[in-house]
Design a protein around this motif. Structure first.
Motif, PDB file in Angstrom:
ATOM      1  N   ASP A  44       0.880  -1.169   0.000  1.00  0.00           N
ATOM      2  CA  ASP A  44       0.000   0.000   0.000  1.00  0.00           C
ATOM      3  C   ASP A  44       0.917   1.218   0.000  1.00  0.00           C
ATOM      4  O   ASP A  44       1.359   1.657   1.059  1.00  0.00           O
ATOM      5  CB  ASP A  44      -0.908  -0.021   1.225  1.00  0.00           C
ATOM      6  CG  ASP A  44      -1.948   1.087   1.224  1.00  0.00           C
ATOM      7  OD1 ASP A  44      -2.115   1.748   0.177  1.00  0.00           O
ATOM      8  OD2 ASP A  44      -2.604   1.277   2.263  1.00  0.00           O
ATOM      9  N   CYS A  47       4.168   1.048   2.128  1.00  0.00           N
ATOM     10  CA  CYS A  47       3.880   0.226   3.299  1.00  0.00           C
ATOM     11  C   CYS A  47       3.648  -1.228   2.889  1.00  0.00           C
ATOM     12  O   CYS A  47       2.886  -1.500   1.957  1.00  0.00           O
ATOM     13  CB  CYS A  47       2.641   0.777   4.015  1.00  0.00           C
ATOM     14  SG  CYS A  47       2.265  -0.039   5.555  1.00  0.00           S
ATOM     15  N   VAL A  49       1.860  -4.596   3.773  1.00  0.00           N
ATOM     16  CA  VAL A  49       0.661  -4.950   4.530  1.00  0.00           C
ATOM     17  C   VAL A  49       0.577  -6.472   4.659  1.00  0.00           C
ATOM     18  O   VAL A  49       0.570  -7.182   3.658  1.00  0.00           O
ATOM     19  CB  VAL A  49      -0.613  -4.415   3.845  1.00  0.00           C
ATOM     20  CG1 VAL A  49      -1.853  -4.821   4.639  1.00  0.00           C
ATOM     21  CG2 VAL A  49      -0.540  -2.910   3.689  1.00  0.00           C
ATOM     22  N   CYS A  51      -1.871  -9.244   5.853  1.00  0.00           N
ATOM     23  CA  CYS A  51      -3.320  -9.258   6.026  1.00  0.00           C
ATOM     24  C   CYS A  51      -3.828 -10.641   6.429  1.00  0.00           C
ATOM     25  O   CYS A  51      -3.559 -11.625   5.746  1.00  0.00           O
ATOM     26  CB  CYS A  51      -3.970  -8.810   4.722  1.00  0.00           C
ATOM     27  SG  CYS A  51      -5.741  -8.585   4.864  1.00  0.00           S
ATOM     28  N   ARG A  77       2.626 -10.563  13.677  1.00  0.00           N
ATOM     29  CA  ARG A  77       3.860  -9.761  13.746  1.00  0.00           C
ATOM     30  C   ARG A  77       5.085 -10.636  13.499  1.00  0.00           C
ATOM     31  O   ARG A  77       5.990 -10.269  12.757  1.00  0.00           O
ATOM     32  CB  ARG A  77       3.980  -9.081  15.112  1.00  0.00           C
ATOM     33  CG  ARG A  77       3.212  -7.823  15.222  1.00  0.00           C
ATOM     34  CD  ARG A  77       3.658  -7.047  16.480  1.00  0.00           C
ATOM     35  NE  ARG A  77       2.557  -6.239  16.916  1.00  0.00           N
ATOM     36  CZ  ARG A  77       1.811  -6.461  17.990  1.00  0.00           C
ATOM     37  NH1 ARG A  77       2.076  -7.458  18.796  1.00  0.00           N
ATOM     38  NH2 ARG A  77       0.806  -5.681  18.285  1.00  0.00           N
ATOM     39  N   HIS A  94       7.627   0.927   6.219  1.00  0.00           N
ATOM     40  CA  HIS A  94       6.519   0.698   7.142  1.00  0.00           C
ATOM     41  C   HIS A  94       5.934  -0.686   6.908  1.00  0.00           C
ATOM     42  O   HIS A  94       5.862  -1.154   5.778  1.00  0.00           O
ATOM     43  CB  HIS A  94       5.406   1.733   6.939  1.00  0.00           C
ATOM     44  CG  HIS A  94       5.891   3.139   6.972  1.00  0.00           C
ATOM     45  ND1 HIS A  94       6.243   3.770   8.129  1.00  0.00           N
ATOM     46  CD2 HIS A  94       6.114   4.025   5.972  1.00  0.00           C
ATOM     47  CE1 HIS A  94       6.646   4.994   7.852  1.00  0.00           C
ATOM     48  NE2 HIS A  94       6.583   5.171   6.541  1.00  0.00           N
ATOM     49  N   ARG A  96       2.396  -2.864   8.157  1.00  0.00           N
ATOM     50  CA  ARG A  96       1.096  -2.725   8.816  1.00  0.00           C
ATOM     51  C   ARG A  96       0.378  -4.073   8.815  1.00  0.00           C
ATOM     52  O   ARG A  96       0.501  -4.850   7.867  1.00  0.00           O
ATOM     53  CB  ARG A  96       0.270  -1.700   8.042  1.00  0.00           C
ATOM     54  CG  ARG A  96      -1.050  -1.331   8.684  1.00  0.00           C
ATOM     55  CD  ARG A  96      -1.775  -0.272   7.889  1.00  0.00           C
ATOM     56  NE  ARG A  96      -2.430  -0.845   6.715  1.00  0.00           N
ATOM     57  CZ  ARG A  96      -2.485  -0.269   5.520  1.00  0.00           C
ATOM     58  NH1 ARG A  96      -1.938   0.906   5.307  1.00  0.00           N
ATOM     59  NH2 ARG A  96      -3.099  -0.853   4.520  1.00  0.00           N
ATOM     60  N   LEU A  97      -0.361  -4.329   9.882  1.00  0.00           N
ATOM     61  CA  LEU A  97      -1.178  -5.528   9.973  1.00  0.00           C
ATOM     62  C   LEU A  97      -2.637  -5.142   9.756  1.00  0.00           C
ATOM     63  O   LEU A  97      -3.148  -4.265  10.449  1.00  0.00           O
ATOM     64  CB  LEU A  97      -1.029  -6.191  11.341  1.00  0.00           C
ATOM     65  CG  LEU A  97       0.381  -6.552  11.777  1.00  0.00           C
ATOM     66  CD1 LEU A  97       0.355  -7.169  13.166  1.00  0.00           C
ATOM     67  CD2 LEU A  97       1.055  -7.470  10.785  1.00  0.00           C
ATOM     68  N   ASP A  98      -3.280  -5.780   8.801  1.00  0.00           N
ATOM     69  CA  ASP A  98      -4.690  -5.536   8.501  1.00  0.00           C
ATOM     70  C   ASP A  98      -5.472  -6.833   8.666  1.00  0.00           C
ATOM     71  O   ASP A  98      -4.902  -7.922   8.622  1.00  0.00           O
ATOM     72  CB  ASP A  98      -4.875  -5.053   7.057  1.00  0.00           C
ATOM     73  CG  ASP A  98      -4.418  -3.630   6.818  1.00  0.00           C
ATOM     74  OD1 ASP A  98      -3.835  -3.022   7.728  1.00  0.00           O
ATOM     75  OD2 ASP A  98      -4.643  -3.139   5.695  1.00  0.00           O
ATOM     76  N   ARG A 116      -7.829  -1.638   8.994  1.00  0.00           N
ATOM     77  CA  ARG A 116      -6.407  -1.308   8.803  1.00  0.00           C
ATOM     78  C   ARG A 116      -5.706  -1.069  10.135  1.00  0.00           C
ATOM     79  O   ARG A 116      -6.269  -0.470  11.042  1.00  0.00           O
ATOM     80  CB  ARG A 116      -6.274  -0.034   7.969  1.00  0.00           C
ATOM     81  CG  ARG A 116      -6.801  -0.171   6.572  1.00  0.00           C
ATOM     82  CD  ARG A 116      -6.842   1.185   5.867  1.00  0.00           C
ATOM     83  NE  ARG A 116      -7.405   1.067   4.559  1.00  0.00           N
ATOM     84  CZ  ARG A 116      -6.710   1.199   3.432  1.00  0.00           C
ATOM     85  NH1 ARG A 116      -5.439   1.478   3.474  1.00  0.00           N
ATOM     86  NH2 ARG A 116      -7.306   1.071   2.275  1.00  0.00           N
ATOM     87  N   GLY A 117      -4.471  -1.545  10.210  1.00  0.00           N
ATOM     88  CA  GLY A 117      -3.637  -1.255  11.377  1.00  0.00           C
ATOM     89  C   GLY A 117      -4.158  -1.849  12.667  1.00  0.00           C
ATOM     90  O   GLY A 117      -4.494  -1.106  13.580  1.00  0.00           O
ATOM     91  N   SER A 119      -2.589  -3.556  14.939  1.00  0.00           N
ATOM     92  CA  SER A 119      -1.565  -3.867  15.948  1.00  0.00           C
ATOM     93  C   SER A 119      -1.916  -3.172  17.231  1.00  0.00           C
ATOM     94  O   SER A 119      -1.588  -3.520  18.291  1.00  0.00           O
ATOM     95  CB  SER A 119      -0.202  -3.440  15.481  1.00  0.00           C
ATOM     96  OG  SER A 119      -0.175  -2.070  15.147  1.00  0.00           O
TER      97      SER A 119
END
Length: 119
Positions: A44, A47, A49, A51, A77, A94, A96-98, A116-117, A119
């Motif tokens: 993204d 970033c 991602v 997922c 993670r 970056h 990110r965990l979705d 989204r996000g 964490s």
């Protein structure tokens, strides 16, 4: 492949489509390592991602989002780190965990929710 697996795979296809519609680029699906599996890895912008996709036929036992526990987030993670280690050429600034939650009603269209996000 069992019915439950088929439901999960269908949900993952819907999730990948939704991420693409949101402007993301899906890099990999169903990536596995000794520590587990990442459903979707996407980009993204700058970033990365990671997922998780949760698909349910109903919400009788709770929403799909409720299945994403703190322990599951911690595992995601760790898996993100494993994925990055396996792909040394990629160093995104970056990560990110979705979560994409998919509910498949008996009738009508699937309900797809992208969080989204987480964490």
């Amino acid at each position: 492949m069992g019915a439950k697996d088929e439901v999960g795979r269908y949900g993952e296809r819907l999730a990948a489509r939704r991420l693409g519609e949101a402007g993301m680029t899906v890099l990999q699906t169903n990536w596995r390592c000794r520590a587990g599996e990442i459903d979707i890895v996407a980009r993204d912008g700058d970033c990365l991602v990671v997922c998780e996709v949760k698909t349910r036929r109903s919400t009788r036992a709770g929403s799909p989002l409720e299945a994403v526990t703190p322990a599951k987030v911690a595992r995601l993670r760790r898996l993100a780190g494993e994925w990055l280690h396996a792909h040394p050429g990629l160093r995104p600034p970056h990560v990110r965990l979705d979560v994409v939650a998919v509910t498949l009603p008996v009738r009508g269209a699937a309900h797809v929710e992208h969080l989204r996000g987480v964490s």
